[in-house]
Design a protein around this motif. Structure first.
Motif, PDB file in Angstrom:
ATOM      1  N   ARG A 102      29.657  43.921 -60.092  1.00 28.81           N
ATOM      2  CA  ARG A 102      30.475  42.726 -59.901  1.00 28.81           C
ATOM      3  C   ARG A 102      30.669  42.023 -61.242  1.00 28.81           C
ATOM      4  O   ARG A 102      29.688  41.759 -61.948  1.00 28.81           O
ATOM      5  N   ASP A 168      25.040  34.339 -60.013  1.00 24.57           N
ATOM      6  CA  ASP A 168      26.287  33.646 -59.674  1.00 24.57           C
ATOM      7  C   ASP A 168      26.853  32.888 -60.867  1.00 24.57           C
ATOM      8  O   ASP A 168      27.977  32.371 -60.813  1.00 24.57           O
ATOM      9  N   HIS A 169      26.063  32.772 -61.948  1.00 24.50           N
ATOM     10  CA  HIS A 169      26.534  32.098 -63.154  1.00 24.50           C
ATOM     11  C   HIS A 169      26.823  33.084 -64.285  1.00 24.50           C
ATOM     12  O   HIS A 169      27.020  32.673 -65.430  1.00 24.50           O
TER      13      HIS A 169
ATOM     14  N   SER C 299      21.156  26.795 -64.825  1.00 28.90           N
ATOM     15  CA  SER C 299      22.095  26.929 -63.702  1.00 28.90           C
ATOM     16  C   SER C 299      21.545  27.937 -62.693  1.00 28.90           C
ATOM     17  O   SER C 299      21.646  27.730 -61.484  1.00 28.90           O
ATOM     18  N   ASP C 300      20.917  28.983 -63.196  1.00 28.55           N
ATOM     19  CA  ASP C 300      20.389  30.007 -62.281  1.00 28.55           C
ATOM     20  C   ASP C 300      19.263  29.483 -61.394  1.00 28.55           C
ATOM     21  O   ASP C 300      19.041  30.013 -60.304  1.00 28.55           O
ATOM     22  N   ARG C 326      28.883  29.009 -48.677  1.00 25.94           N
ATOM     23  CA  ARG C 326      28.363  30.015 -49.597  1.00 25.94           C
ATOM     24  C   ARG C 326      27.326  29.375 -50.527  1.00 25.94           C
ATOM     25  O   ARG C 326      26.276  29.947 -50.786  1.00 25.94           O
ATOM     26  N   HIS C 330      23.453  30.180 -51.151  1.00 29.04           N
ATOM     27  CA  HIS C 330      23.346  30.648 -52.535  1.00 29.04           C
ATOM     28  C   HIS C 330      21.956  31.219 -52.849  1.00 29.04           C
ATOM     29  O   HIS C 330      20.950  30.577 -52.606  1.00 29.04           O
ATOM     30  N   VAL C 331      21.923  32.405 -53.396  1.00 23.43           N
ATOM     31  CA  VAL C 331      20.656  32.958 -53.887  1.00 23.43           C
ATOM     32  C   VAL C 331      20.605  32.740 -55.389  1.00 23.43           C
ATOM     33  O   VAL C 331      21.470  33.209 -56.133  1.00 23.43           O
ATOM     34  N   ALA C 333      19.139  33.764 -58.515  1.00 22.87           N
ATOM     35  CA  ALA C 333      18.322  34.796 -59.163  1.00 22.87           C
ATOM     36  C   ALA C 333      17.493  34.140 -60.253  1.00 22.87           C
ATOM     37  O   ALA C 333      17.980  33.292 -60.974  1.00 22.87           O
ATOM     38  N   ALA C 335      16.135  35.896 -62.613  1.00 23.34           N
ATOM     39  CA  ALA C 335      16.363  36.670 -63.836  1.00 23.34           C
ATOM     40  C   ALA C 335      17.603  37.508 -63.631  1.00 23.34           C
ATOM     41  O   ALA C 335      17.898  37.944 -62.525  1.00 23.34           O
ATOM     42  N   PRO C 342      27.859  42.335 -55.464  1.00 28.73           N
ATOM     43  CA  PRO C 342      28.249  41.176 -54.665  1.00 28.73           C
ATOM     44  C   PRO C 342      27.323  40.978 -53.463  1.00 28.73           C
ATOM     45  O   PRO C 342      26.902  41.954 -52.839  1.00 28.73           O
ATOM     46  N   ARG C 343      27.027  39.745 -53.174  1.00 22.85           N
ATOM     47  CA  ARG C 343      26.095  39.434 -52.095  1.00 22.85           C
ATOM     48  C   ARG C 343      26.769  38.544 -51.084  1.00 22.85           C
ATOM     49  O   ARG C 343      27.484  37.624 -51.439  1.00 22.85           O
TER      50      ARG C 343
END
Lengths: 352, 352, 352
Positions: A102, A168-169, C299-300, C326, C330-331, C333, C335, C342-343
């Protein structure tokens, strides 16, 4: 260096007009036309208004797990191609994802609808091997109707980057090379002879460490434009030796009463960008001038490069080749040593 | 404190004219003359154009492994002497290295040829016990010939530092004290009554921690100039209590339409500097006002000091001595404690 | 989330006039009157000069060890109430400490005597359960008598915070929620329809992480004002998708010759604040637009939120609810993963 691909840093040594020539690949209206390809450096821009430019960009795998954007298949680079438009122009980008991951493209500074946001939040991304169109618009400043106040136009030293790979970022995409420069010019702006793009991404510049960082070149007296961008998680301060600029939109003072500070270093933190123009070697002469992050642990571990100002006729100034050779034999101390003495050895302490 | 020499912080409490008097040592044309030694604070500068000033500076060892620049042998200090010139002036510095290590001097903001770059890249440094001349030039803004655009002049709140000790970027020299302030004034600029130099170098201010950080003093209504500089690797935000300034070249608004933000805190990151003028105690009265880094872990561990605004007649305002005494008995908590309650103890928690 | 109280983030979704209505509690001269409660968004301020406003603020314990400021008992919130005054106004705050700890209130941008400094240095704090009055004054710009130079007025996007809890710099109070926004307006400034306050405090926004961060809402075309503040110890860069502003006092260009850069991201480091106005959705349309810290690791791990631009009539634009859903699934991550794809899952990876 083995985790960073040997992707051509030469593309960073950018002649503005060659960039435009490259950028015209796939354009409905060639950028070089709209910017006036024959215009000498120092001319001002008088482009037509509201052009729609259509380009195709490719996201491709690069060696060592890296990713790049390119304007042609097989031409992906880090950073990606420099994109230039004028306020009022629209850029329609057909992004072809040649990877099985992605990815997306998210711009700073321009207008886009949620469909072109480039974020998973708005389901705006390319799935594996998908193609998707992103549309970026721009506009000129406009009166608010409140006294002398104007809403800003789009002109600026911007950038674009992935916002979907890894997290997502886009943290994965950024760490792997999916970023590039975007310049939106205001009509009447002075055009540079050369534009350099330096991306400080964690401890790297354009995904390289010294002495493999880009060597940017110009001739004495040429009008040189810098676009500096940062990504990742670290603090940076971008410093250029022997040149300085106004801390405003262009780097020039807008008349003698412009109150902008004059600087030769500027904070450059994740997601940010700035740009400016200087005259190469003005008041200081030609030579091998350093640009580097001024965070000491960063410059010491390789966030430094050379801005080579040649003589006006393009020949090499005295001492410059020696400086370049010295730089390529540069030993980057990992810690300051009180007993340090001058070194002339040519070993590559931690670059081999 | 044993790793930081007890080098006189009093030199930081700088009266502008005493600085100029000091700076004239060894000058062909005394700086005090060119700046008008008899001029009252608040006068504007009408210096002659294009003066060449020749000074000798010494790099010397200080106790505890530190290094300093000085204008006379045996007078090295941290920070080094504040240097002031006008746009158009040239400063020719004969740097005498009294140490057995490699050192240099590298300026920000002024013009220099590669020979005076101060960097090992350009073989511009003093070997052990060597003497070398560095020439710094400056210039006024000039029209570009493109509409209202001007190339910037040299006026600004700058600094100088070693670029050769420890590493090729001077990381050792910076960690050990080789830095100082440089102010280039534009003709017509308002002259201050006092100038203070604060260097945030990693977790120290002028190589000190509270309560040993400099106490800067002025009388109510005096025109006070701050030059703030940062080095090292850390993020800093310089905050001054009860005073604010325009975030532009001078700290004053250049007329009612100047769009500069008004601030009382500014990012101050490695290699950067800024300056501004304020009227001591304007609108707030005299007292012991704090200046500090606003990064909480930095202020808590000692990056704070006092700006003492005395009464207009120089006498001590009510409560100020108590505040100073409190500061010297200040307990710097190393971590926030929810159960913290008011403290009146005089212990030096981690300064002994 | 259990260490962060469920204090109403709805208060962050601030309609300017409702803020003013709230702020009038306890005012001698209601703020809403001085600002003109019936004025439509986009009107300019024509308030009377030099009003003295008297308010009572309460410091209270909140669940999970947090603390908050409030304008009424039992109404403490994080951030505290947004305070607004005009240049020339005085704000007299009776601070009632309902806790058994030492606390204070220290403002940025306004004038105060040492008694109202809010710092233990000046013995200016509330002991446990004590009440103390703090007086903040403000002023307009004024000519210096030197050419076109003016000393700055107080207008700006400021903030207030504890300076006494936990450490002498209020590190405990800041970590536990004692902060809020302060806006000083210049007469003639354009008034917003809505004002949003976002405080980036270490890894949190308004003491929340995504998806619990505030969702700020406006209708397409409304004039929206952002006040961004930072505290703690970390580097931040505040980015707003699809909107940009001039990097000056207001966010608008002060005429076509204003040299301010146009930006959509700005450094926001501890103790700092800035603000700007934008027209919601101008040039980009309605939708769920992200605001976030652009430091990737921030942000993550949750420093992101939604700026919901509704249709002009207040209805939900296509796709916006899906984006919000969404976001709440939101997941984040921890790392970057090169193999990310895509999730669509709705799990709350680390928010439960």
């Amino acid at each position: 260096m083995d985790k960073h691909a040997q992707t051509g840093w030469l593309q960073n040594l950018v002649n503005r007009r060659s960039v435009l020539a490259t950028a015209t690949v796939g354009l409905a209206v060639p950028a070089a036309m709209t910017l006036g390809a024959a215009a000498p450096g120092g001319s001002t821009a008088q482009a037509q208004t509201g052009v729609v430019k259509k380009i195709t960009m490719y996201v491709e795998d690069l060696p060592n797990g890296l990713l790049g954007y390119g304007l042609e298949p097989g031409k992906a680079s880090i950073p990606g191609p420099l994109l230039e438009i004028y306020e009022g122009d629209t850029l329609e980008i057909t992004l072809v994802n040649k990877t099985d991951e992605r990815v997306s493209i998210h711009p700073h500074g321009v207008d886009y609808s949620v469909e072109s946001d480039g974020s998973p939040l708005n389901a705006s991304f390319n799935g594996p091997n998908e193609t998707r169109v992103y549309t970026w618009r721009s506009r000129e400043m406009a009166s608010t109707g409140h006294g002398r106040l104007y809403t800003p136009g789009s002109a600026g030293y911007w950038h674009y980057h992935d916002h979907a790979n890894g997290t997502d970022h886009g943290t994965g995409g950024l760490a792997r090379g999916l970023y590039g420069g975007l310049i939106v010019r205001r009509r009447g702006d002075v055009l540079p002879d050369r534009t350099f793009v330096a991306v400080l991404n964690d401890q790297f510049i354009n995904h390289k460490k010294a002495p493999d960082t880009p060597m940017f070149e110009a001739n004495l007296g040429q009008r040189v434009e810098w676009l500096a961008i940062a990504h990742g998680t670290s603090l940076h301060t971008f410093h250029l030796h022997a040149h300085r600029w106004a801390d405003n939109r262009t780097g020039y003072l807008e008349g003698p009463a412009d109150p902008s500070p004059i600087i030769d270093i500027k904070d450059l933190n994740p997601g940010s960008s700035f740009g400016f123009q200087v005259i190469a070697g003005q008041g200081v002469g030609p030579g091998a001038w350093m640009y580097h992050c001024h965070v000491q642990s960063h410059s010491d571990t390789g966030m430094a490069g050379i801005f080579l100002v040649r003589n006006a006729d393009g020949s090499m100034p005295p001492g410059a080749q020696e400086a370049i050779d010295r730089f390529h034999g540069h030993v980057h101390a990992s810690a300051p040593s009180a007993a340090d003495t001058p070194r002339t050895d040519e070993s590559h302490a931690h670059h081999n």
